[in-house]
Design a protein around this motif. Structure first.
Motif, PDB file in Angstrom:
ATOM      1  N   MET A   1       9.692  20.364  26.960  1.00 48.45           N
ATOM      2  CA  MET A   1       9.371  21.781  27.179  1.00 48.45           C
ATOM      3  C   MET A   1       9.751  22.180  28.626  1.00 48.45           C
ATOM      4  N   SER A   2      10.575  23.198  28.766  1.00 54.77           N
ATOM      5  CA  SER A   2      10.959  23.687  30.096  1.00 54.77           C
ATOM      6  C   SER A   2      10.193  24.957  30.414  1.00 54.77           C
ATOM      7  N   VAL A   3       9.769  25.060  31.662  1.00 53.45           N
ATOM      8  CA  VAL A   3       9.099  26.278  32.110  1.00 53.45           C
ATOM      9  C   VAL A   3      10.021  26.960  33.130  1.00 53.45           C
ATOM     10  N   PHE A   4      10.347  28.203  32.871  1.00 53.84           N
ATOM     11  CA  PHE A   4      11.215  28.956  33.782  1.00 53.84           C
ATOM     12  C   PHE A   4      10.877  30.433  33.641  1.00 53.84           C
ATOM     13  N   THR A   5      11.607  31.290  34.336  1.00 52.20           N
ATOM     14  CA  THR A   5      11.331  32.723  34.199  1.00 52.20           C
ATOM     15  C   THR A   5      12.541  33.437  33.605  1.00 52.20           C
ATOM     16  N   VAL A   6      12.234  34.460  32.814  1.00 43.46           N
ATOM     17  CA  VAL A   6      13.282  35.349  32.305  1.00 43.46           C
ATOM     18  C   VAL A   6      12.895  36.765  32.718  1.00 43.46           C
ATOM     19  N   ASN A   7      13.725  37.361  33.518  1.00 40.54           N
ATOM     20  CA  ASN A   7      13.459  38.714  34.055  1.00 40.54           C
ATOM     21  C   ASN A   7      12.073  38.785  34.709  1.00 40.54           C
ATOM     22  N   GLY A   8      11.728  37.697  35.424  1.00 34.32           N
ATOM     23  CA  GLY A   8      10.477  37.641  36.174  1.00 34.32           C
ATOM     24  C   GLY A   8       9.279  37.189  35.362  1.00 34.32           C
ATOM     25  N   ARG A   9       9.451  37.015  34.061  1.00 36.11           N
ATOM     26  CA  ARG A   9       8.330  36.613  33.211  1.00 36.11           C
ATOM     27  C   ARG A   9       8.381  35.110  32.967  1.00 36.11           C
ATOM     28  N   ARG A  10       7.222  34.442  33.123  1.00 33.44           N
ATOM     29  CA  ARG A  10       7.176  32.995  32.905  1.00 33.44           C
ATOM     30  C   ARG A  10       7.287  32.696  31.409  1.00 33.44           C
ATOM     31  N   VAL A  11       8.170  31.766  31.072  1.00 33.93           N
ATOM     32  CA  VAL A  11       8.325  31.396  29.661  1.00 33.93           C
ATOM     33  C   VAL A  11       8.364  29.878  29.537  1.00 33.93           C
ATOM     34  N   GLU A  12       8.046  29.422  28.338  1.00 36.21           N
ATOM     35  CA  GLU A  12       8.161  27.993  28.017  1.00 36.21           C
ATOM     36  C   GLU A  12       9.095  27.862  26.831  1.00 36.21           C
ATOM     37  N   ALA A  13       9.986  26.900  26.888  1.00 42.27           N
ATOM     38  CA  ALA A  13      10.947  26.749  25.795  1.00 42.27           C
ATOM     39  C   ALA A  13      11.154  25.281  25.484  1.00 42.27           C
ATOM     40  N   GLY A  14      11.418  25.007  24.202  1.00 32.75           N
ATOM     41  CA  GLY A  14      11.675  23.628  23.782  1.00 32.75           C
ATOM     42  C   GLY A  14      13.156  23.322  23.858  1.00 32.75           C
ATOM     43  N   GLU A  15      13.671  22.750  22.790  1.00 34.42           N
ATOM     44  CA  GLU A  15      15.084  22.368  22.787  1.00 34.42           C
ATOM     45  C   GLU A  15      15.961  23.529  22.326  1.00 34.42           C
ATOM     46  N   GLY A  16      17.233  23.373  22.601  1.00 33.11           N
ATOM     47  CA  GLY A  16      18.177  24.379  22.122  1.00 33.11           C
ATOM     48  C   GLY A  16      18.971  24.983  23.254  1.00 33.11           C
ATOM     49  N   VAL A  17      19.669  26.070  22.925  1.00 26.83           N
ATOM     50  CA  VAL A  17      20.467  26.745  23.950  1.00 26.83           C
ATOM     51  C   VAL A  17      19.794  28.056  24.348  1.00 26.83           C
ATOM     52  N   LEU A  18      20.086  28.456  25.561  1.00 28.66           N
ATOM     53  CA  LEU A  18      19.405  29.621  26.138  1.00 28.66           C
ATOM     54  C   LEU A  18      19.638  30.886  25.317  1.00 28.66           C
ATOM     55  N   LEU A  19      20.850  31.076  24.799  1.00 23.25           N
ATOM     56  CA  LEU A  19      21.133  32.325  24.088  1.00 23.25           C
ATOM     57  C   LEU A  19      20.231  32.489  22.863  1.00 23.25           C
ATOM     58  N   ASP A  20      20.068  31.423  22.103  1.00 23.71           N
ATOM     59  CA  ASP A  20      19.203  31.509  20.921  1.00 23.71           C
ATOM     60  C   ASP A  20      17.778  31.846  21.340  1.00 23.71           C
ATOM     61  N   PHE A  21      17.319  31.239  22.432  1.00 23.62           N
ATOM     62  CA  PHE A  21      15.959  31.503  22.905  1.00 23.62           C
ATOM     63  C   PHE A  21      15.812  32.966  23.323  1.00 23.62           C
ATOM     64  N   LEU A  22      16.801  33.466  24.059  1.00 23.24           N
ATOM     65  CA  LEU A  22      16.713  34.866  24.521  1.00 23.24           C
ATOM     66  C   LEU A  22      16.692  35.828  23.340  1.00 23.24           C
ATOM     67  N   ARG A  23      17.577  35.613  22.401  1.00 25.32           N
ATOM     68  CA  ARG A  23      17.702  36.578  21.287  1.00 25.32           C
ATOM     69  C   ARG A  23      16.619  36.383  20.227  1.00 25.32           C
ATOM     70  N   ASP A  24      16.411  35.138  19.822  1.00 27.20           N
ATOM     71  CA  ASP A  24      15.516  34.904  18.690  1.00 27.20           C
ATOM     72  C   ASP A  24      14.043  34.895  19.084  1.00 27.20           C
ATOM     73  N   GLU A  25      13.745  34.354  20.261  1.00 29.83           N
ATOM     74  CA  GLU A  25      12.328  34.267  20.674  1.00 29.83           C
ATOM     75  C   GLU A  25      11.917  35.480  21.496  1.00 29.83           C
ATOM     76  N   LEU A  26      12.720  35.841  22.478  1.00 29.42           N
ATOM     77  CA  LEU A  26      12.322  36.928  23.389  1.00 29.42           C
ATOM     78  C   LEU A  26      12.838  38.292  22.942  1.00 29.42           C
ATOM     79  N   LYS A  27      13.673  38.328  21.901  1.00 29.28           N
ATOM     80  CA  LYS A  27      14.226  39.582  21.359  1.00 29.28           C
ATOM     81  C   LYS A  27      14.998  40.373  22.422  1.00 29.28           C
ATOM     82  N   ILE A  28      15.653  39.659  23.291  1.00 33.64           N
ATOM     83  CA  ILE A  28      16.523  40.290  24.291  1.00 33.64           C
ATOM     84  C   ILE A  28      17.881  40.550  23.646  1.00 33.64           C
TER      85      ILE A  28
END
Ligand code: FES
Length: 853
Positions: A1-28
């Motif tokens: 699990m990685s902890v980082f920020t997206v647009n200043g918001r703290r997020v936690e993410a598991g495996e995978g690529v960043l694009l899928d996380f941004l679009r599918d999880e964060l709806k960016i």
């Protein structure tokens, strides 16, 4: 699990690529799925200030880092980028735009006052297929100045005249990632679709067993041909393309659909494809027109291997004219298959609704999509509603159904919303390409260099299905003698089915191919005569009143010669200058019904323009808004453009054949003139609340084979002369594009179309191919040979305008396709002058760019 920020918001993410996380999880939605292989840059984000492609950034490397997307820009940055990109006309389809903004920010954060080469360097990780980069580079320079000087003027609160460089009206939402393309939509309880396709180009499909796939967890439905309730074969003109191939039938190419899976998640849908058991017999594919026309060749379609729309254009007596000619040259030319490479892969979201079905998608004609889907489902067309999302580029490649019908069928059967989005590899495999053509030309001229005869035979490989292969071949043939007086013509075209990926509409629509052959023939005649390549054209180009090769009399708006004169200085400036001319029709023509419809509605103190004309980036909303503003004097802020929607917008026909500015523009003008008249008596817009204005514009042309001496094949033609100049190393160092597209409604838009066409033409001439081996595509998006910002030479656009206003839409003509007609032959000539070698095939070989092929 990685902890980082997206647009200043703290997020936690598991495996995978960043694009899928941004679009599918964060709806960016600003980060787009373009290629999935790190080639296109539509998913560009900043990671600790560095521009990176999110589709190849692993989540596990992001711990402690800061990710920024366009949504996370400051309000000031958003205002500046939205203004700068709109002001310069840097936004067309907009699919690449948020990624471009991110790359621009990465640059401007460290170099507030960059040079143009620095801007190019900063953008080289981002591909734009629409603009040719010129205006994007200007946008970044504009943004830099705006940041330094604090300027962001309000340009919507004034009226604009046609001919003024009005900013793009759809720029801001595209720049800021708020504008939604089909894959940006989702619905509650939505299923995800996937398609099983033919494993080989030609196979007898004995059986399709979906029982194991249906039993998998998460799988809601697996559909085959038996589940199609209505018409199973679809197609624009020829209904030869199966929605799903049936057991007992042959597949015709590797994009053929055999089964559809609708599942709770996209991975579950894809996994279920592997559980479908196919029993099939591999058959020898036909991979060229020669193989397909060989005696005894298997018949791909019941009518044989020739497309049923063959073309013949005959005038005068060619054999006699050739026998009497002072010079005769004969050559065979070949052009390659090319991919549209629009940035947005095909996507559709279908939703069952009371009484029918709604499909959100991005195609080139919502009414075309509706006709096909309704026929497939056996429904009245009114029960199917097609709503356009934004279209991330099309160039002709989104005229055929690709995902819409499959999403619709899955939604209809399951009773749930279903989204189907193609991966880039699937998109490359499925949709029609530009036709490869073989063209045999025999051209004769008299002792003064006046062309007297053209005998032409064209063979096109239309692949597995007709798509628009018939009309493409027609345009290749009817334009095969170009903008030159030619009394004697004998032209024959034949389209051939093969088991290759289908070919269909593509910007230039066959004229790009025949222009390469024709212009090369002119060069040979010039050499035989000992006159310049410019002079041979001057002696032959049509002026108003002359007869075109197809028999039509060139109209009073014909400015072909003026474009040639405008190009003279550039041609004379270098011994390595290549020159070519071109013409391209506006409108469907040749007797095909051609009509556009527009309705204006006054509500809430604003005028809304309703028309189904699809905008794939060319600027429909800007065009209609500017016409309404010009005619009525209303400020831009009072004019709104509705997206295409079969429930709301009248049928404007397909966005094809460079027709929308002429047809939809004229219908808009007529509505606006009535509104202006009402405004004059009512005083203001508020007094007209609820008033609507509806107009159609149509044009009746003469069909192919008309017995008229001078048939009117098309409402108008655009003309151009382009010059491509090489430097001492053989690289293209300057382009001058001189165009007659009539009176420009918006010069920024017209220039943008020309610049984009020129860059697409550089690719067509020098680097772009769509290689296939044994009927299987061998290209990836990153190996198509697309050009990047750092490779683009300076492009000068010269617009030659008529002196008087024309009868239709102020004298504007189409510009979408013409810019792509002259580049290949002009570049071929530049290389002939550079190294003396004659080149008769595209892409051109033995150039400094050949390494990219
Ligand atoms: Fe760049 Fe369309 S505007 S890809």
């Amino acid at each position: 699990m990685s902890v980082f920020t997206v647009n200043g918001r703290r997020v936690e993410a598991g495996e995978g690529v960043l694009l899928d996380f941004l679009r599918d999880e964060l709806k960016i939605t600003s980060a787009k799925r373009g290629c999935g292989e790190g080639a296109c840059g539509t998913c560009m984000v900043l990671v600790d200030g560095r521009a990176m492609r999110a589709c190849v950034v692993s989540l596990d490397g992001l711990a402690g880092k800061a990710v920024l997307t366009v949504e996370g820009l400051s309000e000031r940055e958003k205002a500046v980028y939205a203004w700068a990109f709109g002001r310069t006309g840097a936004v067309q389809c907009g699919f690449c735009t948020p990624g471009m903004v991110i790359s621009a920010k990465a640059l401007l954060d460290r170099r507030p006052d960059p040079t143009r080469p620095e801007v190019k360097e900063a953008l080289k990780g981002n591909i734009c297929r629409c603009t040719g980069y010129v205006k994007i580079e200007e946008a970044v320079l504009f943004a830099a100045r705006a940041f330094r000087e604090g300027l962001v003027p309000d340009e919507a609160s004034r009226a604009w005249k046609i001919g003024e460089p009005m900013p793009r009206v759809d720029a801001a939402p595209k720049v800021l990632g708020a504008a939604r393309f089909a894959d940006d939509f989702s619905l509650p309880s939505m299923l995800h679709g996937a398609v099983l396709r033919s494993p080989v180009p030609r196979a007898l499909i004995r059986s399709i067993d979906v029982s194991a796939a249906r039993a998998l967890p998460g799988v809601v439905a697996v559909l085959t041909w038996k589940d199609v309730p209505g018409r199973r074969h679809l197609g624009h003109l020829v209904q030869d393309w199966p929605v799903l191939v049936a057991e007992g039938e042959e597949s015709h190419y590797v994009g053929d659909a055999l089964a559809l899976v609708a599942a709770e998640t996209a991975p579950a849908a894809r996994q279920a494809l592997e559980a479908v058991r196919l029993d099939y017999e591999v058959l020898e594919p036909l991979l060229s027109p020669e193989e397909a026309l060989a005696p005894g060749a298997p018949q791909i379609h019941p009518g044989g291997n020739l497309v049923d729309v063959q073309t013949r254009v005959v005038r005068g007596d060619v054999e006699k004219a050739l026998a009497e000619a002072a010079h005769v040259v004969t050559r065979t030319y070949r052009t390659q298959r090319v991919e549209h490479a629009f940035l947005e892969p095909e996507s559709a979201l279908a939703e069952p609704v009371e009484g029918g079905l709604t499909v959100i998608t991005g195609g080139q004609g919502v009414y075309d999509d509706r006709r096909g889907i309704a026929a497939m489902l056996g429904l009245a067309p009114e029960r199917v509603r097609i709503v356009t999302a934004l279209v991330g580029g099309g160039f002709g490649g989104k005229e055929d159904l690709s995902v819409q019908h499959h999403a619709a069928l899955m939604a209809w059967i399951t009773g749930r919303p279903v989204k189907l989005t193609l991966s880039r590899d699937e998109s490359l495999r499925v949709h029609p390409k530009r036709h490869p053509m073989t063209m045999e030309y025999t051209t004769g001229c008299d002792g003064e260099g006046h062309i007297t005869a053209q005998k032409i035979r064209i063979t096109s490989d239309t692949g597995a299905y007709a798509s628009l292969g018939g009309p493409v071949l027609q345009r290749a043939c009817t334009h095969a003698t170009g903008p030159y007086r030619t009394a004697n013509v004998d032209i024959e075209g034949r389209g051939v089915y093969t088991n290759n990926v289908p070919c269909g509409a593509f910007r230039g629509f066959g004229v790009t191919q025949s222009a390469f052959a024709l212009e090369s023939q002119l060069n040979l005649l010039a050499e035989a005569l000992g006159i310049s390549y410019w002079e041979i054209r001057r002696r032959n180009v049509v002026v108003a009143g002359d007869v075109l090769g197809n028999g039509q009399i060139a109209g009073p708006d014909t400015m072909m010669l003026e474009t040639l004169l405008a190009a003279k200085e550039a041609y004379k400036s270098s011994p390595y200058a290549g020159i070519a001319c071109g013409m391209k029709n506006s409108g469907l023509g040749v007797g095909v019904p051609d009509v556009s419809r527009v309705r204006l509605e006054v509500r809430g103190g604003q005028v809304t323009v309703y028309t189904s004309a699809a905008c794939m980036g060319q600027g429909i909303a800007t065009m209609t808004s500017q016409i309404v503003s010009h005619v009525t004097g209303l400020s831009l802020s009072k004019i709104v453009h509705s997206g295409a929607d079969t429930a709301l917008t009248p049928d404007a026909g397909t966005s094809t054949a460079s027709r929308q500015t002429v047809f939809t523009g004229e219908a808009t003008r007529r509505c606006a003139e009535e509104l202006r008249s009402d405004l004059a008596s009512a005083g203001d817009l508020e007094a007209l609340e609820g008033r609507t204005y509806y107009r159609e514009f149509s044009f009746e042309s003469d069909p192919m084979g008309s017995d008229k001496a001078h048939p009117v094949s098309h409402i108008a033609y655009a003309f151009a002369t382009q010059v491509f100049i090489l430097d001492e190393s053989g690289k293209v160092c300057r382009v001058v594009a001189c165009h007659d597209s009539g009176r420009p409604i918006n010069p920024l838009s017209v220039e943008g179309q020309i610049e984009g066409g020129v860059v697409m033409g550089l690719g067509y001439a020098l680097t772009e191919t769509f290689p296939m081996e044994g009927g299987l595509p061998r290209a990836r998006y990153g190996t198509l040979g697309l050009w990047r910002a750092t490779e683009i030479p300076p492009i000068e656009v010269i617009l030659v305008e008529p002196e008087s206003e024309g009868d239709v839409v102020f004298g504007a003509k189409g510009v979408g396709e013409i810019a792509l007609v002259p580049p290949a032959p002009a570049i071929a000539l530049a290389y002939r002058r550079f190294d003396g070698k004659e080149r008769t095939e595209l892409p051109l070989k033995e150039t400094p760019y050949s390494r990219k092929i």
